[in-house]
Design a protein around this motif. Structure first.
Motif, PDB file in Angstrom:
ATOM      1  N   ARG A  30       0.260   0.991 -11.142  1.00  0.00           N
ATOM      2  CA  ARG A  30       1.324   0.360 -11.925  1.00  0.00           C
ATOM      3  C   ARG A  30       2.612   1.172 -11.859  1.00  0.00           C
ATOM      4  O   ARG A  30       3.707   0.611 -11.787  1.00  0.00           O
ATOM      5  CB  ARG A  30       0.873   0.152 -13.374  1.00  0.00           C
ATOM      6  N   ASP A  31       2.501   2.485 -11.887  1.00  0.00           N
ATOM      7  CA  ASP A  31       3.696   3.319 -11.756  1.00  0.00           C
ATOM      8  C   ASP A  31       4.310   3.176 -10.359  1.00  0.00           C
ATOM      9  O   ASP A  31       5.539   3.139 -10.210  1.00  0.00           O
ATOM     10  CB  ASP A  31       3.361   4.783 -12.037  1.00  0.00           C
ATOM     11  N   THR A  32       3.463   3.098  -9.341  1.00  0.00           N
ATOM     12  CA  THR A  32       3.964   2.901  -7.982  1.00  0.00           C
ATOM     13  C   THR A  32       4.686   1.563  -7.864  1.00  0.00           C
ATOM     14  O   THR A  32       5.755   1.460  -7.254  1.00  0.00           O
ATOM     15  CB  THR A  32       2.811   2.969  -6.962  1.00  0.00           C
ATOM     16  N   GLU A  33       4.100   0.526  -8.451  1.00  0.00           N
ATOM     17  CA  GLU A  33       4.719  -0.797  -8.426  1.00  0.00           C
ATOM     18  C   GLU A  33       6.064  -0.771  -9.147  1.00  0.00           C
ATOM     19  O   GLU A  33       7.043  -1.378  -8.695  1.00  0.00           O
ATOM     20  CB  GLU A  33       3.798  -1.827  -9.090  1.00  0.00           C
ATOM     21  N   ALA A  34       6.135  -0.072 -10.273  1.00  0.00           N
ATOM     22  CA  ALA A  34       7.385   0.000 -11.025  1.00  0.00           C
ATOM     23  C   ALA A  34       8.477   0.686 -10.211  1.00  0.00           C
ATOM     24  O   ALA A  34       9.635   0.240 -10.194  1.00  0.00           O
ATOM     25  CB  ALA A  34       7.155   0.739 -12.345  1.00  0.00           C
ATOM     26  N   LEU A  35       8.132   1.761  -9.523  1.00  0.00           N
ATOM     27  CA  LEU A  35       9.106   2.430  -8.663  1.00  0.00           C
ATOM     28  C   LEU A  35       9.547   1.517  -7.531  1.00  0.00           C
ATOM     29  O   LEU A  35      10.720   1.518  -7.128  1.00  0.00           O
ATOM     30  CB  LEU A  35       8.507   3.720  -8.108  1.00  0.00           C
TER      31      LEU A  35
ATOM     32  N   MET B 136      14.133   7.782  -2.309  1.00  0.00           N
ATOM     33  CA  MET B 136      13.181   6.921  -3.008  1.00  0.00           C
ATOM     34  C   MET B 136      11.961   6.640  -2.134  1.00  0.00           C
ATOM     35  O   MET B 136      10.815   6.663  -2.604  1.00  0.00           O
ATOM     36  CB  MET B 136      13.857   5.606  -3.400  1.00  0.00           C
ATOM     37  N   GLU B 137      12.192   6.406  -0.844  1.00  0.00           N
ATOM     38  CA  GLU B 137      11.075   6.149   0.059  1.00  0.00           C
ATOM     39  C   GLU B 137      10.179   7.377   0.172  1.00  0.00           C
ATOM     40  O   GLU B 137       8.953   7.256   0.280  1.00  0.00           O
ATOM     41  CB  GLU B 137      11.583   5.742   1.437  1.00  0.00           C
ATOM     42  N   GLY B 138      10.773   8.571   0.138  1.00  0.00           N
ATOM     43  CA  GLY B 138       9.972   9.787   0.177  1.00  0.00           C
ATOM     44  C   GLY B 138       9.017   9.862  -1.005  1.00  0.00           C
ATOM     45  O   GLY B 138       7.833  10.202  -0.850  1.00  0.00           O
ATOM     46  N   VAL B 139       9.520   9.556  -2.180  1.00  0.00           N
ATOM     47  CA  VAL B 139       8.677   9.555  -3.384  1.00  0.00           C
ATOM     48  C   VAL B 139       7.589   8.490  -3.269  1.00  0.00           C
ATOM     49  O   VAL B 139       6.412   8.739  -3.559  1.00  0.00           O
ATOM     50  CB  VAL B 139       9.539   9.308  -4.642  1.00  0.00           C
ATOM     51  N   MET B 140       7.994   7.281  -2.837  1.00  0.00           N
ATOM     52  CA  MET B 140       7.038   6.173  -2.732  1.00  0.00           C
ATOM     53  C   MET B 140       5.970   6.469  -1.684  1.00  0.00           C
ATOM     54  O   MET B 140       4.779   6.206  -1.897  1.00  0.00           O
ATOM     55  CB  MET B 140       7.788   4.891  -2.362  1.00  0.00           C
ATOM     56  N   HIS B 141       6.390   7.021  -0.559  1.00  0.00           N
ATOM     57  CA  HIS B 141       5.431   7.294   0.512  1.00  0.00           C
ATOM     58  C   HIS B 141       4.404   8.342   0.061  1.00  0.00           C
ATOM     59  O   HIS B 141       3.206   8.208   0.336  1.00  0.00           O
ATOM     60  CB  HIS B 141       6.170   7.776   1.762  1.00  0.00           C
ATOM     61  N   ALA B 142       4.884   9.363  -0.647  1.00  0.00           N
ATOM     62  CA  ALA B 142       3.971  10.392  -1.138  1.00  0.00           C
ATOM     63  C   ALA B 142       2.947   9.795  -2.106  1.00  0.00           C
ATOM     64  O   ALA B 142       1.759  10.150  -2.081  1.00  0.00           O
ATOM     65  CB  ALA B 142       4.751  11.509  -1.813  1.00  0.00           C
ATOM     66  N   ARG B 143       3.388   8.886  -2.953  1.00  0.00           N
ATOM     67  CA  ARG B 143       2.459   8.238  -3.887  1.00  0.00           C
ATOM     68  C   ARG B 143       1.447   7.374  -3.134  1.00  0.00           C
ATOM     69  O   ARG B 143       0.256   7.376  -3.459  1.00  0.00           O
ATOM     70  CB  ARG B 143       3.221   7.383  -4.895  1.00  0.00           C
TER      71      ARG B 143
END
Length: 492
Positions: A15-20, A50-57
């Motif tokens: 859910r946190d990943t989806e929110a980001l 932002m993609e860096g954060v998302m990719h890490a997640r």
């Protein structure tokens, strides 16, 4: 950690990943609608961060542990785990620095494409396009693991589809489309709508048309963009349109098209919000919604009769007089340059051309420097017209500038799915045209909402269509619909 705990922990993380992801998507919307042009390079860095954060997640090894331990207690949980595992398996194959560079370059390249398009200078865009293609080929190579690069990219937009399956569909469609086009172009051509239609009144009518299709303005909005699109989902799904004062159909049908996309997102079961099931399941299924809203409903004789009355009330007497002549003008067949303005007969031929060209680019069979000539040669062969300027040719679409290779064929797949849905919907809602003639779309869109839209990503794409229709999807219903509609309209 129990099985139930693993599933709960995984869903909370997701859910946190989806929110980001929603935040990143809204940033992209802002870039296309409101961002000052001078912020382009900075926005590229922001998108890369932002993609860096998302990719890490997405690559977090804990996801693998949760997936191994979690147990699906029902069909919804099974679908959630399938979608999360699919995303995880793909994400871990792509290096983080490549994912970030793709986000940065494709963000900046949109502005470079837009300026090259406005200046009619292909050469200004080609170096950036070459960089985008190189990055996407690197990504495809990581995903394909020795398989077909273009198939790996298609899978981003239409899971389980391949160039072979899509190419086979196109091969089956092309002869009937070409034959229908030939018969139509030998018949009398209806009068085209002409006149001056001020922007402000077009936008007011577009808003009223969106309302007629059930668009929820408490969770959406309409803005202007160079290339219309929809963005977002859940409780925030926005659309854009564009205005040409000599051609109100451009604005009105772009609006209806994007309302179809956005209404799909807004109709998904709220229990799926901020989860992988809370999105349209694929771009082909998404396009089925935009295309059935725009074409089978919006360009049908019943709805255009209501729209004709609205046009006369807003703009005064038209040069096409009467609802029948207006319907013919809306559906006028002509071999124009622009895909988004193409009639239903020509539209898929535009897609087939792009499919062949981008597949050749990704496979390395076509050099970027030769793309414009290849486009122009193919357009002349397929449409019998010489491309007069780049904005009518290779620079007309935004897709390649933002790296959307493998996306184009989903437009035609969406048309095929829409043909199936139209057949099933009309069987289930027999008086649908009576309602549409009054501007009441509730029967049509209500059937789509109940049978397809609310389910989101619960089923795989083809299964989603089969569940809604009661039969396996094929191109036959679309081709039958086109031949019946245009055969009657052109008295073939």
């Amino acid at each position: 950690m129990t099985n139930n705990t693993a599933y709960a922990d995984l869903m909370a993380y997701q859910r946190d990943t989806e929110a980001l992801g929603k935040i990143a998507e809204r940033t992209g919307w802002d870039q296309e609608t409101m961002m000052p042009r001078g912020a382009e390079d900075q926005r590229g860095l922001e998108m890369a961060a932002m993609e860096g954060v998302m990719h890490a997640r997405r690559c977090n090894p804990q996801i693998g542990d949760w997936l191994a331990a979690a147990e699906a207690v029902d069909d919804v949980a099974k679908a959630q785990l399938y979608q999360i595992e699919r995303s995880y398996r793909r994400a871990v194959k792509v290096p983080a620095d490549l994912a970030q560079e793709l986000a940065r370059v494709t963000s900046v390249s949109q502005g470079i494409w837009a300026r090259a398009r406005a200046a009619e200078k292909v050469a200004d865009f080609l170096p950036t396009l070459a960089r985008v293609i190189d990055l996407r080929r690197q990504e495809a190579a990581a995903l394909a693991e020795g398989g077909d690069l273009y198939d790996a990219l298609i899978d981003d937009y239409e899971p389980e589809a391949t160039a072979e399956s899509l190419g086979g569909m196109f091969d089956r469609m092309r002869p009937r489309l070409v034959a229908l086009r030939g018969a139509i172009l030998g018949a009398d051509t209806p009068l085209a709508l002409q006149g001056d239609f001020p922007q402000a009144e077009q936008l007011r009518l577009a808003r009223d048309v969106a309302t007629a299709f059930g668009y929820d303005f408490s969770r959406g909005r309409i803005d202007l963009a160079v290339h219309p699109f929809s963005s977002g989902g859940g409780d925030d799904s926005r659309i854009t349109t564009r205005v040409v004062e000599s051609d109100p159909f451009n604005c009105l049908y772009s609006t209806i098209h994007e309302v179809g996309h956005s209404s799909y997102e807004l109709a998904i079961d709220r229990d799926y919000g901020m989860t992988p099931l809370g999105h349209g399941v694929s771009m082909g299924v998404h396009e089925s919604q935009s295309r059935i809203y725009e074409n089978q409903i919006g360009r049908g004789r019943a709805f255009t009769g209501w729209l004709y009355d609205q046009m006369v009330a807003r703009f005064g007497p038209l040069n096409v007089q009467g609802a029948d002549a207006f319907y013919a003008a809306v559906n006028r067949v002509h071999a124009g340059f622009i895909r988004t303005e193409a009639d239903e007969v020509h539209y898929n031929l535009h897609i087939m051309m792009r499919f062949d060209l981008e597949r050749a680019l990704i496979r390395g069979d076509l050099a970027v420097g030769d793309l414009e000539a290849a486009w122009n040669d193919r357009f002349l062969a397929d449409f019998g017209q010489v491309v007069d300027k780049p904005s009518h040719g290779v620079l007309q679409d935004v897709h390649w500038s933002v790296g959307l290779f493998g996306y184009f064929p989903t437009y035609s797949l969406g048309n095929v799915y829409a043909g199936c849905l139209n057949r099933a919907m009309r069987a289930a809602v027999p008086d649908v045209d009576g309602a549409l003639a009054r501007g009441d779309t509730s029967g049509a869109v209500g059937w789509l909402r109940e049978n397809l839209q609310r389910h989101g990503g619960l089923r795989k794409p083809a299964e989603t269509i089969a569940h809604a229709c009661g039969f396996a999807p094929s191109e036959a219903p679309l081709l039958d619909y086109l031949e019946a509609k245009f055969g009657a309209l052109y008295r073939l």
